[in-house]
Structure formats: structure tokens, C-alpha cells
Design an enzyme around this catalytic site. Structure first.
Site, PDB file in Angstrom:
ATOM      1  N   LYS A 126       0.819  -1.206   0.000  1.00  0.00           N
ATOM      2  CA  LYS A 126       0.000   0.000   0.000  1.00  0.00           C
ATOM      3  C   LYS A 126       0.865   1.274   0.000  1.00  0.00           C
ATOM      4  O   LYS A 126       2.062   1.218   0.262  1.00  0.00           O
ATOM      5  CB  LYS A 126      -0.943  -0.005   1.207  1.00  0.00           C
ATOM      6  CG  LYS A 126      -1.964  -1.140   1.160  1.00  0.00           C
ATOM      7  CD  LYS A 126      -2.849  -1.051  -0.080  1.00  0.00           C
ATOM      8  CE  LYS A 126      -3.974  -2.065  -0.081  1.00  0.00           C
ATOM      9  NZ  LYS A 126      -3.554  -3.450  -0.308  1.00  0.00           N
TER      10      LYS A 126
HETATM   11  C1  LIG Z   1      -9.265  -2.886  -2.005  1.00  0.00           C
HETATM   12  C2  LIG Z   1      -8.728  -3.662  -0.843  1.00  0.00           C
HETATM   13  N1  LIG Z   1      -9.544  -3.975   0.166  1.00  0.00           N
HETATM   14  C3  LIG Z   1      -9.103  -4.672   1.241  1.00  0.00           C
HETATM   15  C4  LIG Z   1      -7.794  -5.077   1.327  1.00  0.00           C
HETATM   16  C5  LIG Z   1      -7.381  -5.899   2.533  1.00  0.00           C
HETATM   17  O1  LIG Z   1      -6.446  -5.285   3.293  1.00  0.00           O
HETATM   18  P1  LIG Z   1      -5.741  -6.118   4.474  1.00  0.00           P
HETATM   19  O2  LIG Z   1      -5.033  -7.258   3.813  1.00  0.00           O
HETATM   20  O3  LIG Z   1      -4.821  -5.134   5.122  1.00  0.00           O
HETATM   21  O4  LIG Z   1      -6.840  -6.588   5.369  1.00  0.00           O
HETATM   22  C6  LIG Z   1      -6.902  -4.775   0.308  1.00  0.00           C
HETATM   23  C7  LIG Z   1      -5.496  -5.226   0.389  1.00  0.00           C
HETATM   24  O5  LIG Z   1      -4.965  -5.867  -0.464  1.00  0.00           O
HETATM   25  C8  LIG Z   1      -7.385  -4.048  -0.812  1.00  0.00           C
HETATM   26  O6  LIG Z   1      -6.584  -3.744  -1.828  1.00  0.00           O
END
Ligand SMILES: Cc1ncc(COP(=O)(O)O)c(C=O)c1O
Length: 310
Positions: free
Chosen positions: A99
Site C-alpha cells: 500500500k
Molecule cells: C481494495 C482492498 N480492500 C481490502 C484489502 C485488505 O487489506 P488487508 O489485507 O490489510 O486486510 C486490500 C489489500 O490488499 C485491498 O486492496
């Protein structure tokens, strides 16, 4: 794919709707998918930029629906000066390693609703109400889970947050150099940005006239040394087309929706408009570390690879 998991884990049924040239959920798509059982609308602000969030918000307000924004890929992005993630009842951010800012792993939920805050806070920590400082004396608001961020990760996250403005500035500058040079390539058009000034510029997403040419363009870009180009149509990451595990509801534990009489057969989900758009879209990652020479080389290589294909 994570967004769909969250809906299922909440015991809700995800209903898919079409995207538009913003490459995010469209208000028209949401209107077409609306049923009397719809409770919430969950746009994902994909690849650094925004859905038509003001229209989605107005639609939700008009129809008594909860708006939740997945802004995991769009930290620092805004629409008309307001941060993405701040339009709905709650906004979600991820700080995983790919990110814009990261703290190794972890994420955040933002809300201006005290009840949602308390519920999220408790759910992420086995239901604890976090009142006082004696964990054994705390009450439990609900059955929760452990989604706690560690203090070490959070400390890194706070330091990263202080760098965000500088990161956005560099991304925007690098993206503008590429986009300006690509404007003149016949056959290349760009993803629609409802507010270009609020784009976090993590990706430059553009359209090629058809899916075969898009496949060829990704190969030509790679051969020309332009790395970090994604064709989500063939890539399993961000698009439903090849999510067989989801279509078949393969789960480690029994999912509540599997026992619901109105749970649809996800193998038959059809999104022709989204297929047509994603089939033609290529997202190019924008990096922070490019030197002036690397950026110039990339611009030249991108233009010549795309001119030969598009
Ligand atoms: C659009 C979106 N939503 C949710 C997530 C989930 O994030 P996390 O893995 O930190 O829970 C991601 C991460 O890849 C994402 O790109």
C-alpha cells in the site's frame, strides 16, 4: 477479493454490480442491482482513485442504505477536497506491504459514528468494551475476534503517515510525466477520474481498444522493460472473472450465507459491462524511487511499446 470476504464474514450476501470508466462501482450499476433486501453499498476506490462517490452517497441517502467505503488502495486520495473513506458511515484502510503507506501489516477503520466506532473497536479485540484499564474488569459488547494492530506496527504506521504528503507529491509528478507523454498515442484513452486533483496517483490506468490488443500491450511493455503493468482481466487479484474459490464458496469454516435460502449461485454472476472495461484496462504502477533518468527511459519505452500496439 478481501472486500468480498468481509461481506461474507459478516454473514451478508454480496451482490455484484457493474463498474464504469472510473473502474469503480457505478451509481447506475448499483441502481440496477438494488433489491428490497439491499442494506449497504460498498464501493472500492480502486488503484488510488475514486468512484463517483458523491452520486453513490446521494443514492444511499435517498434509498436509506448504509454507505461503506473500501479506501484500502486510496489513502491520501480525495474527492472535492474531502478524503475518500470519509463519505460513508465507515471507511476502511489497509497498510499492508504494497500500500501507499505501510506498517508491515495492519489497517484502520474511520467513522464519525460513535456506535460504529465502539462496535469496531470491540469487534477487533474479542468484544472488549475498553472501558477503564483493567482488562479483566472490562465487559464484552459482542463476540469479536482478534484484528488488533500491534503497537510496534502502529508506531511505524504513524511515522509513515507523516510522509504521506511527500509520497503523494512524488507519485503525482511521476504519473503526470507518463500520462502527458501518452496523451498523443492514438488508441490509448484514460480511466475517468471524477476529481483528478484528488487522485493519489499510485497507478496510471489506461484503456487499449480491445482485449487482445491489451494482452499484447502488456507483453510489449514488459519486453521493453516497463515493469509493473497489470491486466486485471487475466490477473486473479482484483477482478471476479477467475475467482473460482468464491464462485464455489470454498471456505475454511462454514459460511453463514451457505445456509440462506436466498443465497444466489455465484457461479452464474455476469458482469458484461465490467468485463468489457476491465478487458481493455491496463494499470501501470507508479513508483517513488524512479530517478529522473529512469522516468525518462520509462516514458520513452512506454510510448514506443504502446504506439506499436494500440
Ligand atoms: C481494495 C482492498 N480492500 C481490502 C484489502 C485488505 O487489506 P488487508 O489485507 O490489510 O486486510 C486490500 C489489500 O490488499 C485491498 O486492496
Amino acid at each position: 477479493v478481501a472486500t468480498v470476504e468481509a461481506v461474507l464474514m459478516a454473514g451478508a450476501i454480496p451482490v455484484f454490480a457493474e463498474i464504469d470508466e472510473t473502474l469503480c462501482l457505478s451509481p447506475e450499476g448499483v441502481a440496477a442491482a438494488l433489491t428490497p433486501t439491499t442494506r449497504a453499498v460498498l464501493p472500492v476506490h480502486m488503484c488510488g482513485a475514486m468512484a463517483r462517490i458523491d452520486e453513490l452517497k446521494a443514492f444511499c441517502d435517498k434509498n436509506g442504505l448504509i454507505l461503506i467505503e473500501d479506501a484500502c488502495q486510496s489513502v491520501g486520495a480525495s474527492y472535492q477536497g474531502k478524503a475518500l473513506g470519509a463519505f460513508g458511515k465507515a471507511g476502511c484502510f489497509s497498510f499492508d506491504p504494497v500500500k501507499t503507506i505501510t506498517c508491515g501489516e495492519g489497517g484502520a477503520v474511520v467513522t464519525d459514528d460513535a456506535a460504529v466506532y465502539a462496535a469496531a473497536h470491540a469487534f477487533a479485540d474479542h468484544g472488549h468494551d475498553h472501558i477503564g484499564n483493567d482488562r479483566g474488569a472490562e465487559d464484552h459488547l459482542m463476540i469479536g475476534a482478534n484484528y488488533r494492530i500491534s503497537e510496534l506496527n502502529a508506531a511505524v504506521g504513524l511515522a509513515q503517515l507523516r510522509k504521506l504528503d511527500g509520497i503523494l507529491e512524488t507519485q503525482r509528478r511521476n504519473k503526470a510525466a507518463l500520462k502527458d507523454a501518452m496523451q498523443a498515442i492514438p488508441g490509448v484513452t484514460f480511466r475517468q477520474l471524477p476529481d483528478a486533483a484528488g487522485d493519489s496517483a499510485t497507478f496510471l490506468t489506461f484503456f487499449i481498444p480491445d482485449v487482445e490488443k491489451a494482452r499484447q500491450a502488456v507483453k510489449s511493455l514488459a519486453a521493453a522493460g516497463v515493469d509493473g503493468c497489470f491486466h486485471w482481466f487475466d490477473n486473479n487479484w482484483h477482478y471476479i472473472r477467475k475467482w473460482d474459490h468464491f464462485r464455489e464458496l470454498k471456505a475454511a469454516a462454514r459460511l453463514a450465507v451457505q445456509t440462506l435460502p436466498d443465497c444466489p449461485d455465484f457461479r452464474s454472476v455476469q458482469l458484461p459491462q465490467s468485463d468489457a472495461l476491465i478487458g481493455r484496462a491496463i494499470s501501470m504502477q507508479i513508483k517513488l524511487g524512479w530517478t529522473t533518468e529512469q522516468l525518462a527511459q520509462r516514458v520513452a519505452a512506454t510510448v514506443s511499446a504502446l504506439k506499436a500496439v494500440a
